[in-house]
Design a protein around this motif. Structure first.
Motif, mmCIF file in Angstrom:
data_model
loop_
_atom_site.group_PDB
_atom_site.id
_atom_site.type_symbol
_atom_site.label_atom_id
_atom_site.label_comp_id
_atom_site.label_asym_id
_atom_site.label_seq_id
_atom_site.Cartn_x
_atom_site.Cartn_y
_atom_site.Cartn_z
ATOM 1 N N THR A 191 -67.344 -1.053 -7.484
ATOM 2 C CA THR A 191 -66.632 -0.082 -6.634
ATOM 3 C C THR A 191 -67.207 1.327 -6.765
ATOM 4 O O THR A 191 -67.425 2.013 -5.764
ATOM 5 N N LEU A 206 -61.648 -1.618 -24.357
ATOM 6 C CA LEU A 206 -62.559 -2.025 -23.286
ATOM 7 C C LEU A 206 -62.933 -0.805 -22.444
ATOM 8 O O LEU A 206 -64.089 -0.578 -22.131
ATOM 9 N N PHE A 207 -61.911 0.004 -22.128
ATOM 10 C CA PHE A 207 -62.192 1.254 -21.402
ATOM 11 C C PHE A 207 -61.051 2.250 -21.553
ATOM 12 O O PHE A 207 -59.935 1.878 -21.915
ATOM 13 N N PRO A 238 -65.432 -5.433 -10.648
ATOM 14 C CA PRO A 238 -64.942 -4.101 -10.268
ATOM 15 C C PRO A 238 -65.945 -2.964 -10.508
ATOM 16 O O PRO A 238 -65.862 -1.953 -9.823
ATOM 17 N N THR A 289 -61.040 4.492 -14.167
ATOM 18 C CA THR A 289 -61.775 4.413 -15.435
ATOM 19 C C THR A 289 -62.470 5.751 -15.716
ATOM 20 O O THR A 289 -63.096 6.321 -14.815
ATOM 21 N N ARG A 309 -68.299 9.773 -9.278
ATOM 22 C CA ARG A 309 -68.053 8.332 -9.358
ATOM 23 C C ARG A 309 -66.570 7.980 -9.520
ATOM 24 O O ARG A 309 -66.199 6.806 -9.457
ATOM 25 N N HIS A 337 -62.959 6.903 -9.213
ATOM 26 C CA HIS A 337 -62.360 6.068 -8.162
ATOM 27 C C HIS A 337 -61.316 5.134 -8.756
ATOM 28 O O HIS A 337 -61.250 4.953 -9.980
HETATM 29 P P1 2AM Z 1 -63.733 -0.016 -12.132
HETATM 30 O O1 2AM Z 1 -63.545 1.217 -12.929
HETATM 31 O O2 2AM Z 1 -64.615 0.165 -10.958
HETATM 32 O O3 2AM Z 1 -62.439 -0.644 -11.681
HETATM 33 C C1 2AM Z 1 -62.766 -3.218 -16.816
HETATM 34 O O4 2AM Z 1 -63.790 -4.028 -16.357
HETATM 35 C C2 2AM Z 1 -62.792 -1.879 -16.127
HETATM 36 O O5 2AM Z 1 -63.957 -1.148 -16.515
HETATM 37 C C3 2AM Z 1 -62.806 -1.957 -14.624
HETATM 38 O O6 2AM Z 1 -61.886 -1.016 -14.187
HETATM 39 C C4 2AM Z 1 -64.239 -1.677 -14.242
HETATM 40 O O7 2AM Z 1 -64.521 -1.111 -13.014
HETATM 41 C C5 2AM Z 1 -64.735 -0.829 -15.378
HETATM 42 N N1 2AM Z 1 -66.134 -1.142 -15.691
HETATM 43 C C6 2AM Z 1 -66.658 -2.361 -15.992
HETATM 44 N N2 2AM Z 1 -67.961 -2.266 -16.291
HETATM 45 C C7 2AM Z 1 -68.298 -0.955 -16.168
HETATM 46 C C8 2AM Z 1 -69.498 -0.210 -16.339
HETATM 47 N N3 2AM Z 1 -70.629 -0.785 -16.699
HETATM 48 N N4 2AM Z 1 -69.454 1.119 -16.116
HETATM 49 C C9 2AM Z 1 -68.329 1.718 -15.741
HETATM 50 N N5 2AM Z 1 -67.155 1.085 -15.566
HETATM 51 C C10 2AM Z 1 -67.133 -0.240 -15.771
#
Ligand code: 2AM
Length: 217
Positions: free
Chosen positions: A162, A10-11, A159, A71, A146, A148
């Motif tokens: 943020t 997912l990330f 999220p 992230t 960006r 954070h």
């Molecule tokens: P965050 O980094 O601000 O916390 C799972 O949803 C994670 O991926 C979260 O930590 C979220 O935000 C981040 N995330 C979700 N969608 C995103 C996007 N389009 N671009 C960057 N980060 C994203």
């Protein structure tokens, strides 16, 4: 098929060790508690409630969102643009699973999110994707702006907001808006940027160990 879709996470990001997560959460809670009691905050309460006289309990207003992390690349299991390229990056492959020290330089609060700004080192920037700032429409901010940690989101807020809230504050600063200096707090100096945007620049950055890894969910 579903298996191929699962092959990318997912990330990717830096995940704070659980012992320091509690410490960071406490610091953020203390900040919210203090902010809530300030006359300057009460003066701008309608930013949060939509009504002038209503009260708000900031600790209840924001909901925590899982493990604290910063992230680097949101891959969406491979569906996000640039996800595959990111995983092929030499630094990403070599540094996967390594320990880092993150420096949290500021806390910020908006009616949507509460977060911590992360100031990345040159080495950490090697793991930063090509253009998350540009994707958000902030073309002139330095790479890594960006970065954070999401500490909490208001009801119905995702999220991803943020980082956008942080970029909004940094863009105002870059445009030369000083913000309204509010007061020197124990942790640092508090500035108001209008529309419910509060920034606490930490006197001493919070250093926290974190592991570069990925999350499948
Ligand atoms: P965050 O980094 O601000 O916390 C799972 O949803 C994670 O991926 C979260 O930590 C979220 O935000 C981040 N995330 C979700 N969608 C995103 C996007 N389009 N671009 C960057 N980060 C994203």
């Amino acid at each position: 098929g579903p298996l191929e879709e699962m092959s990318l996470p997912l990330f990717f990001g830096w995940f704070l060790l659980s012992s320091v997560q509690d410490k960071v959460r406490c610091t953020s809670m203390d900040f919210l508690k203090t902010l809530d009691t300030l006359e300057a905050f009460k003066k701008h309460l309608s930013d949060f409630t939509g009504k002038a006289e209503k009260e708000v309990d900031l600790e209840q207003y924001f909901q925590a969102k899982g493990t604290l992390h910063c992230t680097t690349k949101f891959c969406d299991y491979g569906k996000a643009p640039g996800a595959k390229q990111y995983t092929q990056n030499t630094a990403v492959k070599e540094l996967y699973g390594s320990a880092f020290e993150l420096s949290l330089s500021a806390l910020f609060v908006t009616p949507r999110t509460v977060g911590a700004r992360v100031s990345l080192t040159e080495e950490q920037l090697l793991l930063w994707p090509a253009d998350p700032e540009e994707e958000a429409g902030s073309t002139s901010l330095p790479r890594g702006s960006r970065a954070h940690i999401t500490l909490g989101c208001a009801e119905h807020v995702e999220p991803v907001q943020t980082g956008l809230d942080l970029l909004e504050i940094l863009t105002l600063q870059q445009e030369g808006q000083q913000g309204e200096p509010i007061e020197e707090m124990e942790l640092g100096s508090l500035t108001y940027y209008g529309e419910g945007r509060w920034l606490l620049t930490l006197r001493e950055p919070i250093c926290t160990p974190a592991c570069f890894s990925s999350f499948y969910g």
